[in-house]
Design a protein around this motif. Structure first.
Motif: not given
Length: 87
Positions: A42-46, A74-79
């Motif tokens: 959700x946070x990565x918008x995928x 996107x995933x790296x940013x969320x993590x």
């Protein structure tokens, strides 16, 4: 042509092995941070399906995982991870 693999030649690991290793690392980091797959997606918008495939080292079409750079960033940013070499 310059070799940008960092290893000076061919990798001893297959693309499939690399995708699985990436997925295992993402899962470990996600769990360490106390996040669910749904929260990360959700946070990565995928989609959750896309994120779950990424953790399994598979593509959404069933082949070996090969996420787009945009999805991976996107995933790296969320993590809370920065792009390698740019931190």
């Amino acid at each position: 042509m310059n070799d940008v693999s960092g290893g000076g030649g061919r990798s001893s690991r297959s693309g499939r092995d690399e995708a699985v290793a990436l997925g295992e690392s993402l899962r470990a980091i996600r769990v360490q941070r106390g996040l669910s797959q749904e929260q990360v997606a959700h946070a990565a918008e995928i989609s959750v399906y896309t994120y779950a495939c990424l953790e399994r080292g598979r593509s959404t079409s069933g082949g070996d995982g090969n996420p787009t750079l945009t999805t991976l960033l996107k995933v790296m940013r969320v993590l809370g991870l920065g792009p390698p070499g740019l931190q």
